[in-house]
Design an enzyme around this catalytic site. Structure first.
Site, short mmCIF file in Angstrom:
data_model
loop_
_atom_site.label_atom_id
_atom_site.label_comp_id
_atom_site.label_asym_id
_atom_site.label_seq_id
_atom_site.Cartn_x
_atom_site.Cartn_y
_atom_site.Cartn_z
N GLN A 77 0.68 -1.10 -0.06
CA GLN A 77 0.00 0.02 0.01
C GLN A 77 0.70 1.23 -0.07
O GLN A 77 0.33 2.15 -0.44
CB GLN A 77 -0.96 -0.02 1.24
CG GLN A 77 -2.01 -1.03 1.24
CD GLN A 77 -2.98 -0.79 -0.05
OE1 GLN A 77 -3.29 0.44 -0.54
NE2 GLN A 77 -3.62 -1.85 -0.43
N CYS A 96 -8.95 -9.29 2.86
CA CYS A 96 -8.02 -9.90 3.41
C CYS A 96 -7.17 -9.61 4.60
O CYS A 96 -5.91 -9.87 4.62
CB CYS A 96 -6.85 -9.94 2.18
SG CYS A 96 -7.85 -10.47 0.66
N1 C6P Z 1 -4.85 -5.63 -1.05
C1 C6P Z 1 -6.85 -4.73 -1.05
O1 C6P Z 1 -8.00 -4.47 -1.67
P1 C6P Z 1 -0.93 -8.78 -4.01
O2 C6P Z 1 -2.50 -9.12 -4.19
O3 C6P Z 1 0.28 -9.47 -4.06
O4 C6P Z 1 -0.85 -7.64 -5.29
O5 C6P Z 1 -1.02 -7.80 -2.69
C2 C6P Z 1 -1.27 -8.61 -1.59
C3 C6P Z 1 -1.21 -7.23 -0.54
C4 C6P Z 1 -0.55 -7.32 0.28
N2 C6P Z 1 -0.40 -6.29 1.24
C5 C6P Z 1 -1.28 -5.58 1.57
C6 C6P Z 1 -1.17 -4.42 2.65
C7 C6P Z 1 -2.12 -5.31 0.51
O6 C6P Z 1 -3.00 -4.29 0.68
C8 C6P Z 1 -2.41 -6.26 -0.32
C9 C6P Z 1 -3.56 -6.27 -1.38
C10 C6P Z 1 -5.86 -5.48 -1.88
O7 C6P Z 1 -6.69 -4.34 -0.09
C11 C6P Z 1 -6.48 -6.89 -2.43
S1 C6P Z 1 -6.73 -8.06 -1.21
#
Ligand code: C6P
Length: 405
Positions: free
Chosen positions: A202, A363
């Site tokens: 983020q 998540c």
């Molecule tokens: N958060 C959200 O809607 P990926 O899926 O590998 O690109 O990122 C995973 C991830 C890891 N850490 C943080 C703090 C995140 O926010 C995310 C992904 C999205 O909040 C999709 S669940």
């Protein structure tokens, strides 16, 4: 005067209408939209440059390899890594954490070692450590958050001990918006002899991240949250750590020499990049970093802080609305629940007005458990959002509440 309308015009998708309304895209923490420069870079790559990298001796492949490796150097500069060898291309933050857990963790940790994981972590920075717990018997220690969704350094001091080998913490929470004091966390962890893995999924689109100034051991992030395509992200790790870590996956490109008796691995960073990479994704990531660099983090902060302030003020005026995540230092995310309206019902009604927000546990189920809510509605902002987007969100919430209450 900064021309925000011109910035917004660089994002073709924002011209869409949804259900007869202009698209109001407020789900940037999930994934950001892409500027034309990124879309065109990917199109140009497939139209004029496509060939596999690191393999061909013909011009097309060599030019593709140059373009690919140029982006690695851009990423190196973006996070201020000492060497391009410290930048590993992965699919995203999730793959980055799994790589560290399965390569560094599985190799260097043993039963009884402790990994401190903050309570605000996305599942991708918790579950890989739980998997390692199942595999080799490490202990996963929860670093709790307070009622505002903040971590306390005093609590961390109480958790660190000679068995702590890693602190796994996000720089910015996707569910709460909290921005964590990484520099102090790293100093404390290092004093206790532990490494630090920072989840920058983020933060990297909102804050300038300097891995040398912060002295982090590992940093992971996803391109798609910083205006780049999906399916590409990066792991940064200190070179000495990467040198000592065994490969995570075996296959093409990560080797020097292979026979049935013995295999010699390639040098960094290729040792960790088995198989044909997401070349177009890397090219798109390069264009996204150019976009961010041109805009500058000062401008990004200025736009997003104003949006966060305005959204917080307007949403707080809605009767029965409770903001989840009220940390003193926050990024451009507002998570909330409203009495008498289930988050999913609310988000579905908002969609009728073209307002895209996420309603979910994001998540980060432990965060939902902490605040005793099944889910929240989350509005999260990118550089192209403006006050009209927030006004439309608020108006749509009022309409939805008239129906739901
Ligand atoms: N958060 C959200 O809607 P990926 O899926 O590998 O690109 O990122 C995973 C991830 C890891 N850490 C943080 C703090 C995140 O926010 C995310 C992904 C999205 O909040 C999709 S669940």
């Amino acid at each position: 005067m900064f021309d925000h309308a011109a910035l917004r015009a660089q994002f073709p998708i924002l011209k869409l209408t949804e259900n007869g309304h202009p698209l109001t895209y407020l789900d940037n923490a999930s994934t950001s939209q892409k500027p034309l420069s990124v879309i065109q870079a990917v199109e140009d790559y497939y139209s004029t440059q496509n060939a596999n990298v690191h393999r061909g001796v013909y011009g097309l492949s060599e030019r593709g390899t140059d373009a690919f490796e140029t982006v690695r150097k851009k990423v190196q500069a973006f996070v201020n890594a000492k060497s391009y060898k410290e930048i590993i291309f992965v699919r995203g933050a999730t793959e980055g954490v799994n790589l560290v857990a399965q390569s560094w963790g599985r190799h260097f940790l043993k039963a009884g070692d402790q990994v401190i994981v903050s309570e605000m972590e996305h599942h991708s920075n918790l579950v890989p450590w739980q998997m390692l717990r199942e595999q080799i018997g490490i202990e996963v220690i929860k670093w709790p958050i307070n009622e505002r969704g903040e971590l306390s350094l005093e609590d961390l001091a109480g958790l660190l001990n000679e068995r702590t080998k890693l602190v796994a913490v996000t720089q910015m929470s996707n569910a709460l918006g909290t921005i964590n004091p990484i520099k102090q966390i790293v100093e404390m962890a290092h004093q206790a002899g532990a490494k630090v893995l920072v989840d920058g999924a983020q933060s990297t689109s909102h804050i300038k991240v300097d891995v040398q100034a912060l002295d982090v051991d590992f940093l992971v992030f996803s391109g798609h949250k910083l205006y780049a395509p999906t399916g590409i992200g990066c792991l940064y790790a200190k070179q000495a750590l990467l040198e000592a870590m065994p490969p995570y996956m075996g296959g093409g490109d990560m080797i020097y020499k292979v026979s049935f008796e013995q295999t010699e691995y390639n040098e960094l960073p290729y040792k960790f990049e088995a198989g044909t990479p997401n070349i177009a994704g890397v090219i798109g990531l390069g264009a996204a970093l150019d976009f961010i660099n041109q805009l500058g983090f000062e401008r990004i902060a200025q736009i997003e802080e104003e949006l966060l302030h305005y959204a917080t003020e307007r949403l707080s005026q809605i009767e029965g609305l409770r903001i989840i995540g009220t940390a003193a230092t926050k990024g451009a995310v507002v998570s909330f629940v409203i009495e008498g309206a289930h988050p999913h019902d609310l988000a579905t009604l908002l969609d009728q007005d073209g307002v895209a927000v996420r309603a979910s546990h994001h998540c980060a189920m432990p965060v939902m458990l902490k605040f005793n809510v099944p889910a929240t509605v989350r509005a999260s902002f990118g550089v192209y959002n403006n006050r009209d987007d927030i006004d439309r969100l608020v108006a749509s919430i009022h309409e939805a509440l008239d129906m739901l209450r």
